[in-house]
Design a protein around this motif. Sequence first.
Motif, PDB file in Angstrom:
ATOM      1  N   PRO A 153       5.297   2.124  -3.709  1.00 51.93           N
ATOM      2  CA  PRO A 153       5.493   3.554  -3.518  1.00 51.93           C
ATOM      3  C   PRO A 153       6.511   3.913  -2.438  1.00 51.93           C
ATOM      4  N   GLY A 154       6.973   2.961  -1.699  1.00 53.88           N
ATOM      5  CA  GLY A 154       7.948   3.190  -0.632  1.00 53.88           C
ATOM      6  C   GLY A 154       8.003   1.975   0.262  1.00 53.88           C
ATOM      7  N   THR A 155       8.981   1.937   1.126  1.00 48.49           N
ATOM      8  CA  THR A 155       9.146   0.785   2.011  1.00 48.49           C
ATOM      9  C   THR A 155       7.893   0.562   2.852  1.00 48.49           C
ATOM     10  N   HIS A 156       7.331   1.645   3.376  1.00 43.87           N
ATOM     11  CA  HIS A 156       6.119   1.545   4.197  1.00 43.87           C
ATOM     12  C   HIS A 156       4.933   1.049   3.369  1.00 43.87           C
ATOM     13  N   GLY A 157       4.921   1.351   2.076  1.00 39.73           N
ATOM     14  CA  GLY A 157       3.799   0.983   1.230  1.00 39.73           C
ATOM     15  C   GLY A 157       4.013  -0.260   0.404  1.00 39.73           C
ATOM     16  N   ARG A 158       5.063  -1.010   0.714  1.00 39.78           N
ATOM     17  CA  ARG A 158       5.367  -2.200  -0.080  1.00 39.78           C
ATOM     18  C   ARG A 158       4.468  -3.362   0.325  1.00 39.78           C
ATOM     19  N   SER A 159       3.957  -4.050  -0.683  1.00 35.86           N
ATOM     20  CA  SER A 159       3.155  -5.248  -0.456  1.00 35.86           C
ATOM     21  C   SER A 159       4.036  -6.453  -0.737  1.00 35.86           C
ATOM     22  N   ASP A 160       4.283  -7.258   0.283  1.00 35.94           N
ATOM     23  CA  ASP A 160       5.083  -8.467   0.080  1.00 35.94           C
ATOM     24  C   ASP A 160       4.391  -9.431  -0.874  1.00 35.94           C
TER      25      ASP A 160
END
Length: 160
Positions: free
Chosen positions: A139-146
């Motif tokens: 959903p966004g860079t902050h919400g990215r799961s590696d």
Amino acid sequence: MGRLDRLVRALRGGAGGSDRRTGADRVGLFVDGPNVLREEFDVDLDDVRAAAAAAGRPAVVRLYLDEGASPGLVRAAEARGYEVVVTSGDVDVRLAVDATEFVVDGAIDTLAVASRDTDFKPVLELAARRGVGTLAIAPGTHGRSDALRNAAHDAVTLGE
């Protein structure tokens, strides 16, 4: 799985196959509403759908919500072509079971999961083992799961 790999698979007859009329892979989009539709991300459902559609023809487009979802959100999602699944139980479990069913049944060529929740990593891994392409939509860079990004063949971060 890259576009070249999917093209080669389609030319060889594919595993489950693409849409024979268009040659496009059948994409199953499964959106984890509680983890994606948060004020902090400002996600547009049209952008999520477009990210999945870049991988092929949408065969199933589902948004999973919990019982607390507003009727306005449900109507807005349906107006954008989403099948809305409202569950009284754990949204993650229902989404994972449904996505797995589509993979096992051979109903899709690419599994796209929009979430930031690492609980979906096993579903992406199962799909890959069965020859289904995988796409993680953050959903966004902050919400990215590696973990999701690394488990998927392809990954998209909305807003980048």
